[in-house]
Design an enzyme around this catalytic site. Structure first.
Site, PDB file in Angstrom:
ATOM      1  N   CYS A 143      43.005  26.581  14.822  1.00 55.87           N
ATOM      2  CA  CYS A 143      44.100  25.605  14.881  1.00 55.87           C
ATOM      3  C   CYS A 143      45.408  26.227  14.369  1.00 55.87           C
ATOM      4  CB  CYS A 143      43.742  24.373  14.066  1.00 55.87           C
ATOM      5  SG  CYS A 143      43.128  24.748  12.418  1.00 55.87           S
ATOM      6  N   HIS A 222      47.654  20.738   8.462  1.00 59.89           N
ATOM      7  CA  HIS A 222      48.162  21.962   7.835  1.00 59.89           C
ATOM      8  C   HIS A 222      49.682  21.957   7.988  1.00 59.89           C
ATOM      9  CE1 HIS A 222      44.151  23.755   7.956  1.00 59.89           C
ATOM     10  NE2 HIS A 222      44.136  23.813   9.269  1.00 59.89           N
TER      11      HIS A 222
HETATM   12  P1  NAD Z   1      31.527  20.547  12.558  1.00 64.70           P
HETATM   13  O1  NAD Z   1      30.683  20.935  11.410  1.00 64.70           O
HETATM   14  O2  NAD Z   1      32.320  19.290  12.512  1.00 64.70           O
HETATM   15  O3  NAD Z   1      30.625  20.467  13.871  1.00 64.70           O
HETATM   16  C1  NAD Z   1      29.707  21.487  14.205  1.00 64.70           C
HETATM   17  C2  NAD Z   1      28.576  20.881  15.015  1.00 64.70           C
HETATM   18  O4  NAD Z   1      27.671  21.931  15.412  1.00 64.70           O
HETATM   19  C3  NAD Z   1      27.736  19.882  14.201  1.00 64.70           C
HETATM   20  O5  NAD Z   1      27.440  18.779  15.022  1.00 64.70           O
HETATM   21  C4  NAD Z   1      26.482  20.689  13.851  1.00 64.70           C
HETATM   22  O6  NAD Z   1      25.345  19.876  13.686  1.00 64.70           O
HETATM   23  C5  NAD Z   1      26.322  21.571  15.082  1.00 64.70           C
HETATM   24  N1  NAD Z   1      25.549  22.808  14.855  1.00 64.70           N
HETATM   25  C6  NAD Z   1      25.023  23.275  13.688  1.00 64.70           C
HETATM   26  N2  NAD Z   1      24.371  24.438  13.899  1.00 64.70           N
HETATM   27  C7  NAD Z   1      24.484  24.708  15.220  1.00 64.70           C
HETATM   28  C8  NAD Z   1      24.039  25.768  16.049  1.00 64.70           C
HETATM   29  N3  NAD Z   1      23.313  26.790  15.581  1.00 64.70           N
HETATM   30  N4  NAD Z   1      24.338  25.751  17.378  1.00 64.70           N
HETATM   31  C9  NAD Z   1      25.072  24.731  17.901  1.00 64.70           C
HETATM   32  N5  NAD Z   1      25.528  23.689  17.147  1.00 64.70           N
HETATM   33  C10 NAD Z   1      25.238  23.669  15.834  1.00 64.70           C
HETATM   34  O7  NAD Z   1      32.458  21.809  12.826  1.00 64.70           O
HETATM   35  P2  NAD Z   1      33.877  21.799  13.545  1.00 64.70           P
HETATM   36  O8  NAD Z   1      34.923  21.478  12.535  1.00 64.70           O
HETATM   37  O9  NAD Z   1      33.800  21.026  14.789  1.00 64.70           O
HETATM   38  O10 NAD Z   1      34.074  23.338  13.846  1.00 64.70           O
HETATM   39  C11 NAD Z   1      33.539  23.932  15.023  1.00 64.70           C
HETATM   40  C12 NAD Z   1      34.269  25.224  15.307  1.00 64.70           C
HETATM   41  O11 NAD Z   1      35.635  24.926  15.570  1.00 64.70           O
HETATM   42  C13 NAD Z   1      34.277  26.236  14.145  1.00 64.70           C
HETATM   43  O12 NAD Z   1      34.306  27.538  14.693  1.00 64.70           O
HETATM   44  C14 NAD Z   1      35.598  25.956  13.468  1.00 64.70           C
HETATM   45  O13 NAD Z   1      36.091  27.042  12.729  1.00 64.70           O
HETATM   46  C15 NAD Z   1      36.467  25.656  14.672  1.00 64.70           C
HETATM   47  N6  NAD Z   1      37.655  24.842  14.388  1.00 64.70           N
HETATM   48  C16 NAD Z   1      37.573  23.771  13.546  1.00 64.70           C
HETATM   49  C17 NAD Z   1      38.718  23.046  13.287  1.00 64.70           C
HETATM   50  C18 NAD Z   1      38.702  21.875  12.349  1.00 64.70           C
HETATM   51  O14 NAD Z   1      39.705  21.562  11.748  1.00 64.70           O
HETATM   52  N7  NAD Z   1      37.603  21.173  12.188  1.00 64.70           N
HETATM   53  C19 NAD Z   1      39.921  23.392  13.900  1.00 64.70           C
HETATM   54  C20 NAD Z   1      39.949  24.442  14.816  1.00 64.70           C
HETATM   55  C21 NAD Z   1      38.807  25.182  15.043  1.00 64.70           C
END
Ligand code: NAD
Length: 346
Positions: A143, A222
């Site tokens: 992000c 942020h």
């Molecule tokens: P999250 O924890 O909210 O969601 C992750 C999901 O993946 C959950 O439902 C979890 O149960 C599932 N999961 C767990 N292990 C897994 C596996 N082995 N294979 C597939 N799914 C699995 O996380 P998020 O915040 O959605 O983040 C996801 C990605 O996006 C990360 O790489 C993070 O860095 C990136 N990201 C997050 C944000 C943010 O602010 N949340 C912003 C930009 C990018």
């Protein structure tokens, strides 16, 4: 051709990407995964997204039926019918899924929690859509990196070269996260420079950038405090920089003094007023009255809705990998128009 998209990881980012994909007329969500039958499954059912288990283990799959959810099978069953998988698993987890995707012969998109080295390729719509055309897979950058690209790439393209120093004031946790902090501290990232700014160079190596970062007790956005050094003879003024950003998709400029939007709290209230699902703000918010050009320097602040700015980028990345739209501006316009209709805003 309708692209069949699998979402592996239906959490904060995954549920948003699923809706953004479902909004498009050239792609469809063929399934989303959950690790276990938790509350997120109800949302998938309500939205009509076929539910699969993150694992192929029969016991884990049958746990969904035991909890009353129809489950289409394990991840392998989902990949067997997909053209592309958007991996939205937690940061640093996705890399372990890579071999599975390759073996299934599907294209893959990771998120910013994975390292660039894992994929060898990264993506931001405005920075390097063309470099990703037809690729086997890519990583939509974080992000923060997405936000930096949206305002820095136009400056780079207008001036030929830029050098950037920025401070990332990072939210401690997402609103739905009860495990992270700080709750009463400002925590500096002691590895300097931080990885955030230099990550921009994975999509535009010609931007010279360093950053420092602190985490603060807020969950909603942020903030970036950015200083750009322009080359001699750049010819930019405060007003021409503002005009440049006004022409950039997914950047919102507003005057804090005139509108009363003077902090991330009001920015998020403004986003809730817009009416997108979850009160999301896909755009990067720049305060007009916080921008100044003097000599070779540009100073500005921007606010990033961490849970949603990368969401439309994933849709554009799908078109890049599938080779179905080579013009990034055309893809962005198509993505954003469809999301507006989906949210009942057009
Ligand atoms: P999250 O924890 O909210 O969601 C992750 C999901 O993946 C959950 O439902 C979890 O149960 C599932 N999961 C767990 N292990 C897994 C596996 N082995 N294979 C597939 N799914 C699995 O996380 P998020 O915040 O959605 O983040 C996801 C990605 O996006 C990360 O790489 C993070 O860095 C990136 N990201 C997050 C944000 C943010 O602010 N949340 C912003 C930009 C990018």
């Amino acid at each position: 051709m309708t692209v069949k998209v699998a979402i592996n990881g239906y959490g904060t980012i995954g549920k948003r990407v699923a809706d953004a994909v479902a909004a498009q007329d050239d792609m469809e969500v063929i399934g989303v995964t959950k690790t276990r039958p938790s509350f997120g499954c109800d949302l998938a059912v309500r939205k009509g997204y076929p539910l699969y288990c993150t694992y192929d283990d029969p016991e884990r799959i049958s746990a969904f039926a035991d909890a009353g959810y129809a489950c289409g099978g394990g991840i392998s069953d989902l990949l067997a019918v997909a053209d592309v998988v958007v991996d939205c698993s937690p940061g640093k987890v996705g890399a372990s899924n890579m071999e599975r995707y390759k073996a299934a012969g599907v294209k893959w998109i990771f998120q910013g929690g994975e390292k660039h080295a894992t994929t060898g390729r990264s993506y931001t719509s405005c920075a390097n859509h063309a470099d990703n055309l037809g690729a086997e897979g890519t990583r939509v950058v974080s992000c923060n990196t997405t936000g930096l690209s949206r305002t820095l790439v136009p400056l780079l393209e207008a001036c030929g070269s830029i050098s950037v120093e920025c401070t990332m004031i990072r939210r401690a946790a997402d609103p739905g996260d009860s495990k992270k902090g700080p709750i009463n501290a400002i925590t500096p990232v002691l590895k300097v420079p931080s990885h955030h700014g230099p990550d921009v160079m994975t999509v535009r190596p010609d931007i010279d950038i360093t950053s420092m970062a602190v985490a603060v007790p807020t969950t909603i956005m942020h903030m970036h405090a950015i200083v750009v050094t322009l080359p001699d003879g750049h010819g930019m003024t405060t007003s021409s920089v503002l005009d440049l950003w006004r022409q950039q998709p997914r950047v919102v400029l507003m005057h804090g003094g005139d509108t009363g939007i003077t902090s991330t709290a009001e920015v998020m209230e403004f986003a809730r007023d817009i009416g997108r699902t979850w009160g999301d703000l896909h755009e990067i918010f720049v305060w007009e009255d916080g921008v100044k050009v003097e000599g070779n320097k540009v100073w500005y602040f921007q606010a990033i809705h961490q849970e949603s700015d990368v969401v439309p980028e994933n849709v554009d990345a799908i078109r890049a990998l599938m080779g179905t739209e080579s013009d990034w501006r055309a893809s962005v316009a198509r993505t954003d128009a469809a999301i507006a209709v989906f949210n009942g805003l057009a």
